[in-house]
Design a protein around this motif. Sequence first.
Motif, PDB file in Angstrom:
ATOM      1  N   VAL A 120     -28.541  12.637 107.324  1.00 25.98           N
ATOM      2  CA  VAL A 120     -29.354  13.417 106.168  1.00 25.98           C
ATOM      3  C   VAL A 120     -30.014  11.937 105.426  1.00 25.98           C
ATOM      4  CG1 VAL A 120     -27.234  12.905 104.655  1.00 25.98           C
ATOM      5  CG2 VAL A 120     -29.244  14.480 103.935  1.00 25.98           C
ATOM      6  N   ASP A 121     -31.386  12.288 105.099  1.00 22.62           N
ATOM      7  CA  ASP A 121     -32.138  11.285 104.518  1.00 22.62           C
ATOM      8  C   ASP A 121     -32.121  11.562 103.207  1.00 22.62           C
ATOM      9  OD1 ASP A 121     -33.627  10.324 107.102  1.00 22.62           O
ATOM     10  OD2 ASP A 121     -33.976  12.513 107.275  1.00 22.62           O
ATOM     11  N   VAL A 122     -32.031  10.284 102.448  1.00 22.40           N
ATOM     12  CA  VAL A 122     -31.881  10.325 100.899  1.00 22.40           C
ATOM     13  C   VAL A 122     -32.724   9.616 100.317  1.00 22.40           C
ATOM     14  CG1 VAL A 122     -29.370  10.891 101.203  1.00 22.40           C
ATOM     15  CG2 VAL A 122     -29.933   8.515 100.829  1.00 22.40           C
ATOM     16  N   LEU A 123     -33.002   9.877  98.989  1.00 23.14           N
ATOM     17  CA  LEU A 123     -33.483   8.984  98.035  1.00 23.14           C
ATOM     18  C   LEU A 123     -32.436   8.595  96.950  1.00 23.14           C
ATOM     19  CD1 LEU A 123     -37.320  10.461  97.600  1.00 23.14           C
ATOM     20  CD2 LEU A 123     -36.547   8.886  99.241  1.00 23.14           C
ATOM     21  N   LEU A 124     -32.590   7.534  96.302  1.00 23.90           N
ATOM     22  CA  LEU A 124     -31.649   7.275  95.346  1.00 23.90           C
ATOM     23  C   LEU A 124     -32.372   7.530  94.057  1.00 23.90           C
ATOM     24  CD1 LEU A 124     -30.139   3.912  96.708  1.00 23.90           C
ATOM     25  CD2 LEU A 124     -29.274   6.383  96.893  1.00 23.90           C
ATOM     26  N   ARG A 125     -31.706   8.411  93.126  1.00 23.07           N
ATOM     27  CA  ARG A 125     -32.195   8.645  91.972  1.00 23.07           C
ATOM     28  C   ARG A 125     -32.369   7.707  90.935  1.00 23.07           C
ATOM     29  NH1 ARG A 125     -32.117  14.307  88.254  1.00 23.07           N
ATOM     30  NH2 ARG A 125     -34.038  13.804  86.547  1.00 23.07           N
ATOM     31  N   ALA A 126     -33.310   7.037  90.516  1.00 23.20           N
ATOM     32  CA  ALA A 126     -32.984   5.994  89.318  1.00 23.20           C
ATOM     33  C   ALA A 126     -33.507   6.159  87.985  1.00 23.20           C
ATOM     34  CB  ALA A 126     -34.319   4.828  89.958  1.00 23.20           C
ATOM     35  N   ASN A 127     -32.517   5.860  87.116  1.00 25.91           N
ATOM     36  CA  ASN A 127     -32.816   5.857  85.663  1.00 25.91           C
ATOM     37  C   ASN A 127     -33.247   4.647  85.235  1.00 25.91           C
ATOM     38  OD1 ASN A 127     -32.580   6.123  82.995  1.00 25.91           O
ATOM     39  ND2 ASN A 127     -30.885   7.553  82.964  1.00 25.91           N
ATOM     40  N   ASP A 149     -28.610   3.821  86.684  1.00 24.05           N
ATOM     41  CA  ASP A 149     -29.304   2.784  86.344  1.00 24.05           C
ATOM     42  C   ASP A 149     -29.494   1.736  87.379  1.00 24.05           C
ATOM     43  OD1 ASP A 149     -26.798   1.447  86.574  1.00 24.05           O
ATOM     44  OD2 ASP A 149     -26.249   2.102  84.469  1.00 24.05           O
ATOM     45  N   PRO A 150     -30.150   0.510  87.103  1.00 24.68           N
ATOM     46  CA  PRO A 150     -30.285  -0.300  88.545  1.00 24.68           C
ATOM     47  C   PRO A 150     -29.093  -0.816  89.290  1.00 24.68           C
ATOM     48  CG  PRO A 150     -32.084  -0.796  86.927  1.00 24.68           C
ATOM     49  CD  PRO A 150     -30.882   0.117  86.157  1.00 24.68           C
ATOM     50  N   GLY A 151     -27.816  -0.860  88.546  1.00 19.75           N
ATOM     51  CA  GLY A 151     -26.787  -1.327  88.847  1.00 19.75           C
ATOM     52  C   GLY A 151     -25.744  -0.209  89.813  1.00 19.75           C
TER      53      GLY A 151
END
Length: 360
Positions: A120-127, A149-151
């Motif tokens: 599965v191809d993912v994007l990481l959702r950043a806040n 968050d970036p962490g």
Amino acid sequence: MNLRRYAERLGDVPAYVYDLPGLDAHAAGIRRALPGVEIYYAVKANPDPWLLRTVAPHVDGFEVSSGGEFAHVREVLPGARLAFGGPGKTDGDLRLTPYRMHVESPGELRRLLAGRREPVDVLLRANLEVPLAGAALAMGGGATPFGMDPGGVAECLELVREPVRFRGIHAHLASGLAAEELLKVAGAVLEFAREVGAAEVNLGGGMAVDYARPEARFDWAAYGAGLAGTPERLRIEPGRAMTAYCGWYLTKVLDLKRVHGELFAVLTGGTHHLRTPVTKGHNQPFTVFSAGSSTLPEETVTLVGQLCTPKDVFARNIRTSLRVGDVVAFAMAGAYAWNISHHDFLMHPKPEFHYISGIS
Ligand SMILES: *Cc1c(COP(=O)(O)O)cnc(C)c1O
């Protein structure tokens, strides 16, 4: 556009009328303004099958935010590419294989890794903390349940391994922003994406829709020009600004009454069909199709529905002239309207749905 025909035929049951050729032209305009940027329509704005079919030729795919939306779009448009986002994915959701899965937290990534063998191809959702002045709703830029968050992103980058493939960053940080503000947010997201080596970036939706100025439009050309030349593979997910303008909600004046000095027009239907003005806190723009021929003086009137709650208000203290039997056509009812409303409250009949048909 033949709204008048539907207004003249309206009985006691309200109706939604969708202008599909208008949506077709609007979506084509958005497509032209953003060469090189992938467009995914955010289905939660309005999942009506006819709207999905109308938008489909102009977009690269659809953003779905639940297993229900995933199944719905699969059924209506079997071949469409889907990006699956949203917090609170179940284990069942995590077994699906959309074109892109948007991972919302390290915990979700762990469950994804534990639960599947299929790639599965993912994007990481950043806040991210970005300037969000002027936004109607903030999904990011602070402590919200959306994304990481970036962490959290760094933690995911350490965890990620086959069969989960890191493709890039997703961010949907605010809604209701003009092109200039949205480009500033895009700049901040791209900067972050470069820091983590993301080749693909989904900038989310949130393009402004101004209910106080129905003729105003998000400046797609400026947004497209601002994004042009970005080396990353870019994607956006507009919802409201795609479909808001193609829908009308038609209702009829049942009663005009003055109570303690204030004039109210009681209309068929209510905010259980069109919740948008209550949720957004605006007066819903409208056009009146008059039942009479003589002209009436304008008065200050509050337009309400049939529900037994003081919150059932479409527009408060607006200047217009109305008589019993007039049809009020609320404009900008094509997004976050019928599908976000509490249909069964008070058990009034559901509206009819009509499509001003330009496609077969
Ligand atoms: C709701 C949503 C959108 C669409 O937002 P609009 O304000 O309707 O353009 C896009 N992406 C995500 C992740 C969303 O939750």
